[in-house]
Motif scaffolding. Sequence first.
Motif, PDB file in Angstrom:
ATOM      1  N   GLN A   1      55.275  59.192  37.636  1.00 30.57           N
ATOM      2  CA  GLN A   1      55.178  60.260  38.622  1.00 30.57           C
ATOM      3  C   GLN A   1      54.837  61.606  37.994  1.00 30.57           C
ATOM      4  O   GLN A   1      54.071  62.391  38.558  1.00 30.57           O
ATOM      5  CB  GLN A   1      56.500  60.381  39.395  1.00 30.57           C
ATOM      6  N   CYS A   2      55.425  61.903  36.839  1.00 37.13           N
ATOM      7  CA  CYS A   2      55.237  63.245  36.258  1.00 37.13           C
ATOM      8  C   CYS A   2      53.939  63.359  35.473  1.00 37.13           C
ATOM      9  O   CYS A   2      53.518  64.473  35.143  1.00 37.13           O
ATOM     10  CB  CYS A   2      56.429  63.621  35.373  1.00 37.13           C
ATOM     11  N   GLY A   3      53.310  62.226  35.167  1.00 35.46           N
ATOM     12  CA  GLY A   3      52.058  62.283  34.427  1.00 35.46           C
ATOM     13  C   GLY A   3      52.215  62.849  33.032  1.00 35.46           C
ATOM     14  O   GLY A   3      51.297  63.486  32.494  1.00 35.46           O
ATOM     15  N   ALA A   4      53.369  62.630  32.407  1.00 35.71           N
ATOM     16  CA  ALA A   4      53.610  63.165  31.065  1.00 35.71           C
ATOM     17  C   ALA A   4      52.678  62.505  30.053  1.00 35.71           C
ATOM     18  O   ALA A   4      52.426  61.301  30.115  1.00 35.71           O
ATOM     19  CB  ALA A   4      55.065  62.940  30.667  1.00 35.71           C
TER      20      ALA A   4
ATOM     21  N   VAL B   1      60.306  70.157  35.329  1.00 37.20           N
ATOM     22  CA  VAL B   1      60.443  69.260  36.477  1.00 37.20           C
ATOM     23  C   VAL B   1      61.754  68.518  36.292  1.00 37.20           C
ATOM     24  O   VAL B   1      61.927  67.771  35.331  1.00 37.20           O
ATOM     25  CB  VAL B   1      59.281  68.255  36.579  1.00 37.20           C
ATOM     26  N   THR B   2      62.697  68.771  37.178  1.00 38.95           N
ATOM     27  CA  THR B   2      63.987  68.102  37.103  1.00 38.95           C
ATOM     28  C   THR B   2      64.036  67.019  38.169  1.00 38.95           C
ATOM     29  O   THR B   2      63.670  67.261  39.326  1.00 38.95           O
ATOM     30  CB  THR B   2      65.151  69.104  37.255  1.00 38.95           C
ATOM     31  N   PHE B   3      64.437  65.834  37.773  1.00 37.97           N
ATOM     32  CA  PHE B   3      64.483  64.712  38.703  1.00 37.97           C
ATOM     33  C   PHE B   3      65.909  64.476  39.162  1.00 37.97           C
ATOM     34  O   PHE B   3      66.830  64.400  38.350  1.00 37.97           O
ATOM     35  CB  PHE B   3      63.925  63.444  38.049  1.00 37.97           C
TER      36      PHE B   3
ATOM     37  N   CYS C   1      60.089  70.918  40.977  1.00 38.92           N
ATOM     38  CA  CYS C   1      59.355  71.768  40.037  1.00 38.92           C
ATOM     39  C   CYS C   1      59.942  73.179  40.034  1.00 38.92           C
ATOM     40  O   CYS C   1      60.052  73.812  41.090  1.00 38.92           O
ATOM     41  CB  CYS C   1      57.878  71.819  40.409  1.00 38.92           C
ATOM     42  N   LEU C   2      60.277  73.664  38.838  1.00 36.03           N
ATOM     43  CA  LEU C   2      60.917  74.972  38.693  1.00 36.03           C
ATOM     44  C   LEU C   2      60.122  75.852  37.745  1.00 36.03           C
ATOM     45  O   LEU C   2      59.571  75.384  36.746  1.00 36.03           O
ATOM     46  CB  LEU C   2      62.337  74.807  38.146  1.00 36.03           C
TER      47      LEU C   2
ATOM     48  N   TYR D   1      57.993  69.971  45.502  1.00 32.86           N
ATOM     49  CA  TYR D   1      58.248  68.654  44.927  1.00 32.86           C
ATOM     50  C   TYR D   1      56.984  68.139  44.249  1.00 32.86           C
ATOM     51  O   TYR D   1      55.874  68.330  44.745  1.00 32.86           O
ATOM     52  CB  TYR D   1      58.686  67.665  46.007  1.00 32.86           C
ATOM     53  N   LEU D   2      57.179  67.495  43.124  1.00 34.18           N
ATOM     54  CA  LEU D   2      56.060  66.961  42.369  1.00 34.18           C
ATOM     55  C   LEU D   2      55.221  66.026  43.241  1.00 34.18           C
ATOM     56  O   LEU D   2      55.756  65.184  43.960  1.00 34.18           O
ATOM     57  CB  LEU D   2      56.598  66.198  41.155  1.00 34.18           C
ATOM     58  N   ASN D   3      53.904  66.230  43.200  1.00 35.72           N
ATOM     59  CA  ASN D   3      52.948  65.417  43.963  1.00 35.72           C
ATOM     60  C   ASN D   3      53.069  65.602  45.474  1.00 35.72           C
ATOM     61  O   ASN D   3      52.693  64.729  46.258  1.00 35.72           O
ATOM     62  CB  ASN D   3      53.075  63.929  43.604  1.00 35.72           C
TER      63      ASN D   3
END
Length: 489
Positions: free
Chosen positions: A90-93, A140-142, A154-155, A338-340
């Motif tokens: 999800q985060c694409g790291a 990005v905290t999950f 996302c912060l 939110y991510l994505n």
Amino acid sequence: MNYYNTHSVSPLIIAHNKDQTREINGDEFNQQIQKVVKILQGFSGKGIAYKLDNTPAWLVIDAATAVSNKVAVPIAHFFSEQQTQYVLVQCGANLFISDTLNHLLEEPVASITVFELYTLYIYEIVVAKPNSYFPETQKVTFTSGSTGQPKGVCLSAKSQMQVAQSLCDKINIKKPVHLCLLPLAVLLENIAGVYAPLKSGGTVHLIPLNELGFVGTALKQPAQLIAAIDKVKPNTLILVPELLACLVTFAEQGWQPPSSLQFIAVGGALVSEMLIVKARSLNLPVYQGYGLSEAASVVSLNTPTNDNRQSAGSVLPHIQTKIENGQLFIKGDLFLGYLNHQPHNKKQWYGTGDLVEQHQNTLFIKGRLKNLIITSMGRNISAEWPESLLLSQSGILQAVVFGEGRPFLSAIIYADTKLSNPVLAQYINAINKQLPDYARIQKWHRLAAPLSVQQGLLTTNNRPKRDAISKQYHDVFEQFYRLGEVINE
């Protein structure tokens, strides 16, 4: 982000590892940050995910991502392998950093030793489609994932530092000594337990989680936690309700909390006034707060100078609030989105999903809008998640999961009479292996007859009436959490 106050020559961090104690000052810390920055800058891509224990290495990676202008994606140690893989996708790291070898990934492309003590393995991840982070995203905290799929919040650096500064001003302890008892990847400990104390010129003590007595999310050896508090003699702690209950139990049995303690924040789930009163009578200076990841952890907090034991404290000065139909809405320097998903408009109010009363800027939490279980360890779990897995097993006909404010989940189950108790237990054990430890069914009660509409325990479309079921089987649940036995009617 100078949240580490790294120009200080006094110890910023004191690391404890078995019988070793190591003091780390600002210069040493900066040297390690720069060493990691050089490595991170050698890789393309924006996202840096890391899953590390509570050691100075975590703080080095956290700071190095900011200095490198990368996006930090801390992953909690209690996330299952499946959840970790989900977060990475999800985060694409582009990089994943771990203090243990990961058998699900290819060989690490590099390793680095931090402070000559902590070996970190760096994995490069091939990203099919680069992630487009919101502008200003620094972290990005999950969340723990109420349905098994963690949600990325996302912060910006600014929002994190705003909360840390508000906490410094509100708590007002100069040069605090803080002991981290929660995982650093938990946003509350990250911001309130690291950034805020260091902004106040304080020192942070770090002890690996297994040496604090934790196995996964569970505190298996509470005496180790107590020993750590005695050893460090901190001024401040952050607890979830389950850890507070542990400290209270030890104090009732004769443990003397260190006189150094000035402020213990408790959050993550609602705490009863009775427990707070009892804790304070045992020399545990406990103050309840309230927050959420979307607000960069803390929204309100009680303090010695502004205290209401029945409440979750007064709202931090940088946040605006309003109540509509009982729900708390907040506005201010909140999350970016939110991510994505679509970005969050900072000019708009954000609905927290919490039912709240507010009097003179003080919040009184009444419950949740959604059907979400929040355990006493502060984990969020949608009841439908483990329920759906239970009901997927042949022979399990009804399953209702409970655990609000409790240390673990339990279930009311009706199964086909042909299904023996040992086989049912095997089914539940198999399901638990699919779940992270905080979402597992640890105790269950087998019904002799199904729940019914006629009993008032189901709606007309056969959905469980949770409050009614909870009341009907109140004695069963009390026995679960008192004795921990499996019960059959």
